[in-house]
Each structure stands twice: as C-alpha cells, then as structure tokens.
Write a protein that holds these residues in place. Structure first.
Motif, PDB file in Angstrom:
ATOM      1  N   PRO A   1      14.292   0.357  -2.912  1.00 53.48           N
ATOM      2  CA  PRO A   1      15.527   1.149  -3.017  1.00 53.48           C
ATOM      3  C   PRO A   1      16.562   0.453  -3.894  1.00 53.48           C
ATOM      4  N   LEU A   2      17.507   1.232  -4.376  1.00 54.41           N
ATOM      5  CA  LEU A   2      18.608   0.669  -5.153  1.00 54.41           C
ATOM      6  C   LEU A   2      19.483  -0.199  -4.269  1.00 54.41           C
ATOM      7  N   SER A   3      19.982  -1.267  -4.836  1.00 53.15           N
ATOM      8  CA  SER A   3      20.856  -2.182  -4.101  1.00 53.15           C
ATOM      9  C   SER A   3      22.272  -1.606  -4.041  1.00 53.15           C
ATOM     10  N   MET A   4      22.767  -1.416  -2.828  1.00 56.07           N
ATOM     11  CA  MET A   4      24.120  -0.892  -2.663  1.00 56.07           C
ATOM     12  C   MET A   4      25.163  -1.879  -3.190  1.00 56.07           C
ATOM     13  N   LYS A   5      24.919  -3.161  -2.917  1.00 55.85           N
ATOM     14  CA  LYS A   5      25.850  -4.177  -3.414  1.00 55.85           C
ATOM     15  C   LYS A   5      25.831  -4.217  -4.935  1.00 55.85           C
ATOM     16  N   GLY A   6      24.672  -4.022  -5.496  1.00 53.71           N
ATOM     17  CA  GLY A   6      24.576  -4.001  -6.951  1.00 53.71           C
ATOM     18  C   GLY A   6      25.353  -2.847  -7.542  1.00 53.71           C
TER      19      GLY A   6
ATOM     20  N   GLU B   1       0.842  -1.195   0.000  1.00 49.39           N
ATOM     21  CA  GLU B   1       0.000   0.000   0.000  1.00 49.39           C
ATOM     22  C   GLU B   1       0.879   1.247   0.000  1.00 49.39           C
ATOM     23  N   ARG B   2       0.481   2.225  -0.799  1.00 46.97           N
ATOM     24  CA  ARG B   2       1.265   3.466  -0.850  1.00 46.97           C
ATOM     25  C   ARG B   2       0.379   4.632  -1.283  1.00 46.97           C
ATOM     26  N   LEU B   3       0.639   5.799  -0.724  1.00 42.52           N
ATOM     27  CA  LEU B   3      -0.002   7.040  -1.146  1.00 42.52           C
ATOM     28  C   LEU B   3       0.985   7.816  -2.004  1.00 42.52           C
ATOM     29  N   LEU B   4       0.559   8.158  -3.221  1.00 34.68           N
ATOM     30  CA  LEU B   4       1.426   8.904  -4.127  1.00 34.68           C
ATOM     31  C   LEU B   4       1.188  10.406  -4.009  1.00 34.68           C
ATOM     32  N   THR B   5       2.240  11.153  -4.202  1.00 37.53           N
ATOM     33  CA  THR B   5       2.164  12.608  -4.344  1.00 37.53           C
ATOM     34  C   THR B   5       2.903  12.972  -5.624  1.00 37.53           C
ATOM     35  N   ARG B   6       2.857  14.221  -5.989  1.00 37.78           N
ATOM     36  CA  ARG B   6       3.566  14.640  -7.205  1.00 37.78           C
ATOM     37  C   ARG B   6       5.076  14.572  -7.031  1.00 37.78           C
ATOM     38  N   PHE B   7       5.502  14.388  -5.797  1.00 33.70           N
ATOM     39  CA  PHE B   7       6.944  14.333  -5.523  1.00 33.70           C
ATOM     40  C   PHE B   7       7.406  12.910  -5.215  1.00 33.70           C
ATOM     41  N   SER B   8       6.516  11.932  -5.381  1.00 35.25           N
ATOM     42  CA  SER B   8       6.894  10.539  -5.114  1.00 35.25           C
ATOM     43  C   SER B   8       7.981  10.088  -6.087  1.00 35.25           C
ATOM     44  N   VAL B   9       8.848   9.218  -5.607  1.00 39.05           N
ATOM     45  CA  VAL B   9       9.966   8.718  -6.423  1.00 39.05           C
ATOM     46  C   VAL B   9       9.786   7.209  -6.611  1.00 39.05           C
ATOM     47  N   PRO B  10      10.415   6.629  -7.632  1.00 39.77           N
ATOM     48  CA  PRO B  10      10.258   5.193  -7.904  1.00 39.77           C
ATOM     49  C   PRO B  10      10.600   4.297  -6.716  1.00 39.77           C
ATOM     50  N   GLU B  11      11.534   4.737  -5.865  1.00 36.40           N
ATOM     51  CA  GLU B  11      11.927   3.909  -4.730  1.00 36.40           C
ATOM     52  C   GLU B  11      10.749   3.608  -3.798  1.00 36.40           C
ATOM     53  N   GLU B  12       9.777   4.493  -3.759  1.00 36.91           N
ATOM     54  CA  GLU B  12       8.641   4.295  -2.866  1.00 36.91           C
ATOM     55  C   GLU B  12       7.765   3.123  -3.304  1.00 36.91           C
ATOM     56  N   LEU B  13       7.737   2.853  -4.600  1.00 38.37           N
ATOM     57  CA  LEU B  13       6.908   1.766  -5.111  1.00 38.37           C
ATOM     58  C   LEU B  13       7.691   0.499  -5.409  1.00 38.37           C
TER      59      LEU B  13
ATOM     60  N   THR C   1      13.545  -5.363  -4.187  1.00 40.32           N
ATOM     61  CA  THR C   1      12.094  -5.304  -4.386  1.00 40.32           C
ATOM     62  C   THR C   1      11.288  -5.991  -3.283  1.00 40.32           C
ATOM     63  N   SER C   2      11.923  -6.722  -2.406  1.00 41.60           N
ATOM     64  CA  SER C   2      11.208  -7.454  -1.367  1.00 41.60           C
ATOM     65  C   SER C   2      10.397  -6.491  -0.492  1.00 41.60           C
ATOM     66  N   GLY C   3       9.082  -6.784  -0.382  1.00 42.08           N
ATOM     67  CA  GLY C   3       8.215  -5.929   0.421  1.00 42.08           C
ATOM     68  C   GLY C   3       7.614  -4.769  -0.349  1.00 42.08           C
ATOM     69  N   TYR C   4       7.941  -4.666  -1.620  1.00 40.44           N
ATOM     70  CA  TYR C   4       7.417  -3.565  -2.441  1.00 40.44           C
ATOM     71  C   TYR C   4       6.485  -4.115  -3.526  1.00 40.44           C
ATOM     72  N   LEU C   5       5.999  -3.226  -4.380  1.00 46.72           N
ATOM     73  CA  LEU C   5       4.991  -3.590  -5.372  1.00 46.72           C
ATOM     74  C   LEU C   5       5.377  -4.790  -6.252  1.00 46.72           C
ATOM     75  N   PRO C   6       6.613  -4.910  -6.727  1.00 49.14           N
ATOM     76  CA  PRO C   6       6.948  -6.048  -7.607  1.00 49.14           C
ATOM     77  C   PRO C   6       6.810  -7.425  -6.965  1.00 49.14           C
ATOM     78  N   THR C   7       6.639  -7.492  -5.632  1.00 45.87           N
ATOM     79  CA  THR C   7       6.526  -8.791  -4.966  1.00 45.87           C
ATOM     80  C   THR C   7       5.139  -9.003  -4.342  1.00 45.87           C
ATOM     81  N   ALA C   8       4.206  -8.106  -4.583  1.00 44.12           N
ATOM     82  CA  ALA C   8       2.893  -8.167  -3.927  1.00 44.12           C
ATOM     83  C   ALA C   8       1.860  -8.869  -4.804  1.00 44.12           C
ATOM     84  N   GLU C   9       0.926  -9.571  -4.155  1.00 39.95           N
ATOM     85  CA  GLU C   9      -0.229 -10.145  -4.862  1.00 39.95           C
ATOM     86  C   GLU C   9      -1.399  -9.161  -4.936  1.00 39.95           C
ATOM     87  N   VAL C  10      -1.558  -8.385  -3.888  1.00 40.53           N
ATOM     88  CA  VAL C  10      -2.613  -7.372  -3.832  1.00 40.53           C
ATOM     89  C   VAL C  10      -1.972  -6.037  -3.462  1.00 40.53           C
TER      90      VAL C  10
END
Length: 494
Positions: free
Chosen positions: A135-140, A120-132, A150-159
C-alpha cells in the motif's frame, strides 16, 4: 620356341609372381590390422564408466533438496527438478495447467527449503498494484512522496508464487517486468534492489495479448502440469488417507541426513560460480546452434528463440553441470532445452525429439568419416607420386585419426555397455525421462558403434599401408570401396 613366345611366357611368370607377392602383402597387412583392431576393441570393452561429480557436496545437497521437495507428491519429479534448477539459476518457472495440481505447494516448499521470505498472490483482471507491491505510505503522502510500504510484499520476497499471472494488467505489468528481469523496484524516486531468487508463475492458459509476451518471455523454464495419471490414482487415494506419508517422508529424511541442506548462500552464489567454472564444449555449442536453427527455419510453424533466451539457456546448462559436480556441459544436458526453447506446450516434444535425434546421429563420427575420406585421397596421391615427405605427412595424419577413432568407438561402446551411465547419473532427469531417452538412443547408437569400429579398421589399414609404402594398386585392393570413391572424386574434379 620363338623369341616372342619366350618373352610372353617370362612376362606372364613375372605378373604371376608380382600378383602372388601382392596377395601375400595384402594378407600380411590384413592379419596385422585384424590383430590390432581386435586388441583395441577388447581394451574398450574392458573399460568402466568414470562418472564425474558423484562426490560433489553441492550435488548431494541438491539430491536431498529434490527428495524433500517431492516428498508426498506423485508424478512431480520433473517439476521439482525444474523448480530447484530455476532457483539455483536465479531464473523463473512457469507452470501451466489446471487448478489443484500442487503448483502453489511446490512454491511454498521451495521457500521453506531456502529459508527465504515468501509471497503468494492470486491475480484477477481487477487486481491493483497494492496487492503485489504494498500500500501507499500515508506518511510519505503527507510529505509529498509517492512511496509504498513494501514489507511483506513482492519487493521483499526471496520466493514468490503468482497464480493466474497472465491476468496482470498494464498497471502491474511494467513494475513486475522490472522485478523479474533486473531485480529492481521503483519506489517513489528510489530504485530498490529486490532479493527475489525465483518467481513461480501459474496459469490455466497461455497469454493471448501481445502486451503479455514480454512477461511470458521472462520465464526461462516452462512446464505443462497435468493431473495425476489414472495409474497413480490408487496411490493418490492412499496418500490422502495417510498410508503413504510415512514412506515418502522417511526416504526424504534419510537423504537429508546424508546430503546436507542447501543454504540461502548456495542459491545466491551457485550461478556466478558455474559461469566461470564450467566449460561448454564445441559439440554442445554445435547442438545448441543446430537446434535453434531447426526451430526457427525448419519447424512448422516456426518457433522463435530470442538471443536473450538462447544465452540464458547456455548459462542454465552450466549451472546444471556445476551442481552435478561436472566441469563441462554434456550433450545430454541439452535435453533440458525442451523446457526452455518452446513457445507452446506441444513445442517441448519437438525440441526433445530433435535433440535426441541429433545426439543419436553422432555428428562427430560423421565428421571423422569425412576426415578419413580426405586423408585417403591424399594418401593415394602421395603413394602414386612417390613423394616421401607427402607419405610421411599422411602417415602422421593417419596415426592421429586412428587415435581419434579409437576414442570415438570406445566412447560409444562405453555408453552402450554402461547403460548410458552419464545420462542416468545426472540429477536433473527423472527416471522416466532417462528410460524414454535410452529407448530412443539405443538403436541408432548401436549402429554408430558398428560404424565407428568399421571406420577404425579402415583407418588402421590405411595407416599400415602408408607405413609399408605400398603401391597405389595395392591400396586399391586393400580398400576397394574407398578407392572407388576416390576415383569418382578425381574424375568429378577433372
């Protein structure tokens, strides 16, 4: 007495005898037909509705899910049904309306129902991709890889529930569109499959910029959500105080015990099963195409329906029928199109009104009347010409038409006498929606019933006249109205 007077008297006596014979023939045919007609109507009125699907296990689970989702909520019967249908179709639902109308609550309940991961997330005009997307992988980055955790974010969710979804900026939009439509997420150089079943989008307003049109189109089902009505404010207060909670929860628990629960596998497998198992009859195809043509060509302003949305609408109806336990889509299922084909909130009433009007007009009955007129003309020509083969062919067609009209009048009568049992039995229409539809459909369908009964009697008259191979003059006396129509048609062709 002179010879010419004697001849005139004999001629007059012959005509009187012939006229008497004709009157007797017509009387015999009418009595025979009236008896058969009354018997057919009596048999039709003695029939009882046979509602398919009441013992479907999937239907029972869906009923349980609907009661569970709406437990403790007021005036959300339609939203709950659309949410469940969207999830079973693997599609997305857009809820338009003010804050505080249980939009996010419905999404959380769906996640609990499926047992899937929730985002679940609320978007604003200042939202960034990391919110959905995470975050970027530091090791990567240390390894020159542009990847997200992506764990815990939109790409891994069913609903998922995205509030103020149309505030998505261009940095978010492309990735979000790919997730919604293709169920894929580009993470660095990899294209990952996304397990998303259903995303619920919420907004206070419609998108204003053209770049958001594609996002708006990704929501197959759309619903305008209003505040609880003034009539239910007292119950809302009691619900807040806790006095209604036990009642609603008890009803949900009772249904759950009897119907079982939907599993995650049900949501993943229902749509594909429905596409291969459920037939879409020609009557429904005609209704769908007529509705789209009306919206795009006759509405003001026109309502555009893309080919993709049109095809998805058909698949959605197949899922609705399958979960109901039926093997074919019914015309009443097309009432769901009000949540699919409109572009703006007020379009839904236009779609619903047109679908109801088309169902009430009974195009099938109109087609049968045209068939009867064509057959009547062929019967007149066959009887006038005395061609036995033509008469025999007309007899066969008349018998087939009588069977079709008997089925038609029986079907309309069964619907009216059974209180629109097919419409009331579906789980996808709320009680209020069914009542409104019945009020609209009852008057014109009552007229259709009378038309079907009258047309059936005319077909029986024509069938009997052909079986007795009466003269064309007798046919003129038996069906005078149709004979005049036939004569006008002939003179018009001449």
């Amino acid at each position: 007495m002179s010879k010419w007077k004697l001849a005139a008297v004999k001629s007059s006596q012959t005509l009187e005898t012939a006229d008497t014979d004709l009157i007797q023939l017509i009387s015999d045919i009418s009595k025979d037909v009236d008896s058969r007609h009354a018997g057919l109507l009596r048999d039709a009125k003695g029939a009882t509705p046979d509602i398919e699907g009441l013992d479907s296990s999937l239907r029972g689970k869906a009923q349980t899910a609907i009661l569970s989702l709406q437990s403790g909520l007021l005036e959300r019967e339609t939203e709950v049904r659309l949410l469940l249908l969207a999830a079973l179709c693997g599609e997305h639902l857009l809820l338009l309306g003010p804050p505080g109308t249980a939009k996010s609550e419905l999404s959380r309940r769906l996640a609990e129902l499926t047992g899937g991961r929730y985002f679940e997330r609320l978007l604003t005009r200042f939202s960034v991709p990391e919110e959905l997307f995470g975050p970027l992988s530091m090791k990567g980055l240390e390894n020159d890889l542009y990847e997200r955790q992506t764990s815990g974010y939109l790409p891994t969710a069913e609903v998922a529930f995205i509030d103020e979804v149309f505030k998505a900026n261009s940095a978010i939009l492309n990735a979000l569109l790919t997730i919604l439509n293709e169920r894929l997420f580009s993470n660095g150089s990899a294209r990952l499959e996304v397990p998303l079943l259903c995303l619920v989008g919420a907004s206070n307003e419609l998108p204003e910029s053209e770049e958001l049109d594609a996002l708006y189109d990704r929501f197959l089902l759309r619903r305008q959500v209003a505040q609880v009505s003034s009539a239910q404010l007292g119950n809302l207060a009691r619900l807040a105080a806790g006095s209604l909670r036990a009642t609603t929860q008890t009803s949900a628990d009772g249904a759950e015990a009897g119907g079982g629960r939907l599993e995650l596998a049900d949501f993943h497998g229902t749509a594909s099963t429905a596409y291969s198992a459920v037939e879409v009859p020609d009557s429904v195809i005609d209704l769908l195409t007529t509705t789209r043509d009306y919206l795009q060509d006759k509405c003001e302003p026109p309502i555009y329906v893309s080919d993709r949305r049109f095809m998805k609408a058909i698949k959605m109806l197949q899922v609705a029928a399958h979960v109901d336990g039926r093997s074919a889509v019914h015309e009443y299922d097309c009432l769901l199109l009000e949540f699919v084909l409109g572009s703006r909130p007020d379009d839904s009433q236009k779609v619903r009104a047109f679908v109801l009007e088309t169902i009430a007009s009974d195009p099938g009955l109109q087609q049968l009347e045209l068939v009867f007129l064509g057959l009547f003309g062929r019967a007149c020509r066959a009887l006038e010409g005395g061609n036995e083969q033509d008469v025999a062919e007309a007899q066969q067609e008349a018998s087939q038409l009588v069977e079709l009209l008997d089925l038609r009048q029986g079907s309309v009568g069964l619907t009216l006498d059974g209180g629109f049992a097919d419409l009331g039995a579906t789980i996808w229409q709320s009680e209020g929606s069914v009542r409104e539809a019945v009020q609209v459909l009852t008057p014109p369908m009552t007229e259709n019933r009378k038309k079907a009964e009258d047309l059936l009697r005319e077909a029986l008259l024509l069938q009997t006249a052909l079986q007795r191979q009466v003269a064309a003059s007798a046919l003129e006396r038996i069906l005078p109205k149709r004979y005049k129509q036939y004569q006008k048609g002939v003179s018009g062709r001449v």
